[in-house]
Design an enzyme around this catalytic site. Structure first.
Site: not given
Length: 798
Positions: A382, A385, A467, A470
């Site tokens: 996370d 990327e 994200v 989440y």
């Protein structure tokens, strides 16, 4: 009686009018509009959100910030357009971003490219030794920007000198991988499949109206040669009909493979035609959509009040000072927040002592445990990327952060270099949860009536990143005893899999669901979360050592003692990196100290801090599994490396589609010397998550933390001389047992706190006070602020 009632009514009317007038005249003035180059992410979060979904009905972003009364009353707005750096580590300002953009637009590399993008624009921090010598008031070092860009299909790492305009193109790109996706990469990737007739036909055949379509851009990891030499992304879609929680309505088995540069649909896989789309029933988590017979009020509203205001100050926008701590704080598009130059005051000597040069979230690795076609690739990184900081959403006052919190914006660059504001990205506040700093009470048998207790008040720096499904809450908590606690909370929504099953009695015993049936046709897939932190420890200076203090069972000799065994501490100083690769073991316990061997306490112990582990879930994947090769930094819970400014990201500089050839695990294989060196400690918090029905439709927060704790750093208890709380220092003179006393407190707070102005008259009605009670409130408050607060009931009722 009628006359008396009339005067009561008249008094009530005049009092309320006075309160409203006072409130209106004392409100802070509205902030000036921001300039048009900034995007306000509080009002335009669909634009600023990258991994989050983009609907078919996409709103048009507004390029100017609209003043918001609620935000202007909780804190002053920052003037980003005129901001200037005041510390060597301050982030780039709006003016500096614009200058970088101007310089690069005329550089040959970009002038010759028809299509280029800036994937990262951040401050190139000065050399560490220069920052350590710098003192406030001295000139800043030349400001330089570090830029990661792609031009003509090639990735580049550059530095831009903001004084001279010089651009230095560095050849430091790793052999594999691409830089983090830009927001534009993801938004354009989500729209691209809609131009493919086969995709549209497939969506309609699955019973979903295109107007109800919601999709996610999903990084695909790396799984072999066929995925090399082109930037690829996978897109999966959901139905958002009848619910905001579209994550619970997957179009299961439908995956689009897309070339991110050309927007060409490479492949459409549809293996889930027999799987129904789960119903929207009971999936919406918004309070306004809860159709309950009565509101569930489990607790009364709670707030920690500070009548004298917060104890911390933030100087020059980024330097935080609180109690015996000071540190530099800045938002970061990849790490989220960065804590630098953390120093604690020794209350015996009065000296500010170094503890942590730099700490931040280096990488998050989230592999899902389903090997089927539509799931095997879901192994997210996370930070590298998507950009962990780019996913940080505006924090919600009174819910994300308590009253008297200070809010800090992030200023980042979009793919074309234009700066925008990530509003209210970080908050800073003091926390008191009723915890105890230290205590002791003497037993009556000693004849000494002693009870000494100190409350534990801490300072918290918080961010929350959404994200996609989440939500991660990251806290850096500073304590007056010198301890730093780093905590991660997991909340938000599970990534679920559509299923043909509605009840477990339909599932054959031997069938692997790869998760838990949460609701009809919904499976929560098993997955892991690993959050790796970079901790450049500087304990009283940069030359430190890592010591493993192992607890060993020692057998007693025959006749030596009635005891047969005891524990002893065996200290081993790590000479090289491999000596410091730690896999935690319950029945082989150790402490892990970072010490300064050149600095000793009065009695001769080396000063130090220790890492206190928690959140110790370890990766169980095969080390040769492609996701684990990329996430090899989770093979150990603790690593120690020599300081190297190029080694900050545990998954590598270019994580997207990397093959794991530039990770912490690769660097550490060099086995470099680390004894009495400038060293970096890496710690990984781990969570195994087997979903359960309580996680549906949205998860209660699960959290864990680890500590950096002083060990022989101070000569004795550093908070021994802090005074206890006494009643007269608190806003309530007595524990309120009635609504009236509570309201008196609110009125008294109203006179001193601007933040209460808009709430006071509303509270008076919400608490349902009578006319006589409101009169009493007004009289007592007026008397208190003009003369004194009457104590007797006779004075009160008069």
């Amino acid at each position: 009686m009628e006359s008396k009632s009339f005067f009561r009514f008249l008094f009530f009317f005049v009092a309320i009018a006075f309160l409203l007038l006072f409130t209106w005249t004392h409100l802070p003035s509205a902030p000036s509009p921001r300039f048009s180059t900034l995007l306000d992410c509080a009002s335009n979060s669909p634009w600023c959100t990258s991994k989050n979904r983009f609907q078919s009905k996409q709103p048009t972003p507004t390029l100017t910030q609209k003043p918001d009364a609620s935000t202007s009353n909780r804190r002053r707005r920052h003037r980003h357009e005129s901001a200037v750096p005041r510390h060597p580590l301050d982030p780039l300002t709006v003016q500096e971003f614009n200058k970088v953009r101007s310089i690069l637009s005329s550089h040959a590399l970009f002038k010759s490219s028809n299509n280029y993008a800036l994937h990262s624009v951040v401050l190139e921090e000065p050399d560490k030794d220069l920052v350590l010598k710098w003192e406030k008031g001295q000139p800043l070092f030349p400001r330089t920007a570090s830029v990661v860009a792609r031009a003509n299909g090639v990735s580049h790492v550059l530095t831009v000198n903001l004084e001279t305009g010089e651009v230095n193109v560095q050849n430091t790109a790793p052999p594999t991988g691409y830089p983090a996706m830009t927001i534009e990469d993801m938004t354009s990737s989500l729209w691209a499949p809609l131009s493919d007739a086969k995709f549209n036909r497939t969506i309609i055949e699955r019973g979903v109206n295109l107007d109800d379509l919601s999709c996610l851009p999903i990084s695909l990891g790396w799984f072999g040669k066929k995925e090399e030499n082109r930037r690829l992304i996978k897109v999966q879609c959901y139905s958002m009909k009848d619910t905001a929680n579209f994550y619970m309505r997957p179009i299961e088995g439908l995956t689009v493979l897309l070339d991110m540069d050309t927007k060409e649909v490479v492949e459409i896989s549809d293996t889930g035609r027999s799987i129904p789309i789960p119903k929207a029933t009971n999936t919406d988590y918004r309070f306004s959509e809860q159709k309950l017979q009565q509101q569930l009020n489990l607790i009364n509203p709670i707030s920690i009040e500070q009548p004298k205001g917060p104890s911390f100050v933030i100087e020059d926008e980024h330097l935080v000072k609180w109690a015996n701590w000071e540190f530099h704080l800045k938002p970061d598009p990849r790490a989220g927040v960065v804590i630098s130059r953390a120093k604690v005051r020794d209350l015996d000597s009065g000296v500010m002592r170094d503890v942590l040069y730099k700490g931040f979230t280096s990488e998050l690795f989230v592999p899902y445990m389903d090997p089927t076609d539509a799931w095997y690739f879901k192994t997210y990184m996370d930070a590298g990327e998507y950009g962990f900081g780019l996913q940080a959403m505006p924090l919600d006052p009174l819910n994300d952060c308590p009253r008297n919190a200070y809010y800090m914006d992030g200023v980042f660059a979009a793919g074309d270099g234009v700066p925008y504001v990530r509003s209210d990205m970080v908050c800073v506040f003091e926390r008191y949860a009723g915890d105890i700093g230290w205590r002791h009470a003497e037993s009556p048998i000693t004849g000494m009536e002693i009870k000494e207790v100190r409350p534990k008040v801490t300072l918290v720096v918080r961010m929350a990143a959404s994200v996609a499904n989440y939500d991660y809450i990251v806290d850096w908590e500073f304590q007056t005893d010198g301890l730093i606690r780093i905590k991660v909370g997991l909340s938000g929504i599970l990534m679920v899999k559509g299923s043909e099953y509605e009840n477990m009695n339909q599932v054959e015993a031997q069938e692997n669901l790869f998760g838990t049936l949460l609701s009809e046709n919904v499976i929560g897939v098993i997955h892991d979360h690993f959050i790796t932190f970079y901790l450049d420890m500087d304990i009283d200076g940069s030359d430190n050592s890592f010591v493993k203090v192992n607890l060993k069972r020692q057998e007693t000799s025959p006749g030596e003692s009635p005891r047969k065994s005891y524990l002893k501490a065996v200290r081993n100083v790590a000479k090289t990196e491999k000596d410091a690769q730690i896999q935690l073991k319950l029945y082989d316990p150790s402490e892990f100290h970072v010490i300064n061997p050149a600095k000793k306490t009065r009695v001769g112990n080396p000063v130090g801090y220790k890492v206190v582990p928690a959140g110790t879930a370890a990766s169980l994947l095969d080390h040769d599994d492609p996701p684990q090769r990329r996430g090899a930094f989770t093979n150990n819970q603790i690593w120690v490396t020599p300081y190297n400014r190029s080694e900050q990201w545990a998954g590598g500089l270019f994580v997207y589609q990397s093959q794991g050839d530039d990770t912490l695990a690769v660097w550490s294989e060099r086995d470099r010397p680390i004894e009495n060196k400038d060293i970096v400690v890496w710690y990984t918090l781990g969570f195994h998550h087997i979903p359960c029905q309580e996680d549906f439709p949205i998860m209660p927060t699960v959290s864990s933390s680890f500590d950096l704790k002083p060990v022989n750093f101070f000569e004795s208890n550093p908070i021994l001389r802090t005074p206890p709380n006494v009643e007269k220092d608190l806003p309530l003179a007595s524990n309120p047992s009635t609504k009236l006393e509570t309201q008196i407190y609110w009125l008294e707070s109203f006179h001193g706190q601007v933040g209460v102005h808009l709430e006071f008259h509303e509270r008076c009605f919400q608490l349902s006070v009578g006319t006589a009670s409101l009169q009493t409130l007004l009289i007592r408050s007026r008397l208190k602020h003009n003369t004194s607060l009457p104590n007797s009931s006779q004075d009160t009722h008069s």
